[in-house]
Design a protein around this motif. Sequence first.
Motif, PDB file in Angstrom:
ATOM      1  N   GLN A   1     150.140 -10.419  36.371  1.00  0.00           N
ATOM      2  CA  GLN A   1     150.611  -9.203  37.020  1.00  0.00           C
ATOM      3  C   GLN A   1     149.441  -8.432  37.643  1.00  0.00           C
ATOM      4  OE1 GLN A   1     153.579  -6.852  34.822  1.00  0.00           O
ATOM      5  NE2 GLN A   1     153.706  -8.598  33.418  1.00  0.00           N
TER       6      GLN A   1
ATOM      7  N   TYR B   1     154.630  -4.232  37.227  1.00  0.00           N
ATOM      8  CA  TYR B   1     155.220  -4.264  35.886  1.00  0.00           C
ATOM      9  C   TYR B   1     156.669  -3.786  35.919  1.00  0.00           C
ATOM     10  CZ  TYR B   1     156.100  -3.007  31.012  1.00  0.00           C
ATOM     11  OH  TYR B   1     156.653  -2.888  29.772  1.00  0.00           O
TER      12      TYR B   1
ATOM     13  N   SER C   1     160.007 -13.182  33.297  1.00  0.00           N
ATOM     14  CA  SER C   1     159.702 -13.173  31.868  1.00  0.00           C
ATOM     15  C   SER C   1     158.220 -12.907  31.646  1.00  0.00           C
ATOM     16  CB  SER C   1     160.069 -14.523  31.257  1.00  0.00           C
ATOM     17  OG  SER C   1     159.662 -14.569  29.906  1.00  0.00           O
ATOM     18  N   MET C   2     157.928 -12.099  30.647  1.00  0.00           N
ATOM     19  CA  MET C   2     156.535 -11.822  30.285  1.00  0.00           C
ATOM     20  C   MET C   2     156.111 -12.621  29.056  1.00  0.00           C
ATOM     21  SD  MET C   2     155.992  -7.807  31.236  1.00  0.00           S
ATOM     22  CE  MET C   2     157.195  -7.184  30.090  1.00  0.00           C
TER      23      MET C   2
ATOM     24  N   LYS D   1     159.861  -5.987  34.700  1.00  0.00           N
ATOM     25  CA  LYS D   1     160.738  -5.518  33.621  1.00  0.00           C
ATOM     26  C   LYS D   1     162.179  -5.346  34.088  1.00  0.00           C
ATOM     27  CE  LYS D   1     160.143  -4.204  29.919  1.00  0.00           C
ATOM     28  NZ  LYS D   1     160.414  -4.907  28.669  1.00  0.00           N
TER      29      LYS D   1
ATOM     30  N   SER E   1     165.899  -9.448  35.245  1.00  0.00           N
ATOM     31  CA  SER E   1     165.972 -10.306  34.063  1.00  0.00           C
ATOM     32  C   SER E   1     165.472 -11.722  34.326  1.00  0.00           C
ATOM     33  CB  SER E   1     167.399 -10.347  33.516  1.00  0.00           C
ATOM     34  OG  SER E   1     168.273 -10.900  34.485  1.00  0.00           O
TER      35      SER E   1
END
Length: 160
Positions: free
Chosen positions: A48, A63, A73-74, A67, A70
């Motif tokens: 990121q 970020y 994914s982090m 977030k 959906s």
Amino acid sequence: MDKCTCTTHKGFDELGAFVDSLPNKKGELITVLHKAQSIFGYLPKEVQEFVADRLDLPLAKVYGVVKFYSFFSMTPKGRYPISVCMGTACYVRGAEEVLTELTRQLGISVGGVSEDGKFSLDTLRCVGACGLAPVVIVGEKVYGRVEPGKIAGILAEYAE
């Protein structure tokens, strides 16, 4: 799929080249994030930060997008990510029982990754395939009208 482990990962060169190839970087954040996730498998903080730097955007904006959607994914996913639709039609037609059987057979809970890194398990709100409810997605393959008794056969398709 390669998983990001450090900032020297060769994927940063590939992602940088992709960003550099864009004729206009403005408004391309989601496109770049999709590419980054396809390269790294997920979007950890260092990816990121790289995207924010290359697109000249605040890290908070990157970020926030990660977030919000959906799809992004982090956290690392398994080689074969499994998603169970928990939308109304799927839920009413037994998605909860299908999910319970998946957690039993994989030995992981929702959000987890199997010990061998082969499978990860998540839920979705709706995949828009209500006529096929309940729906399970493994990677990009959609399975419809799934019953708990079909889970072993589905997982067997990914045996090596």
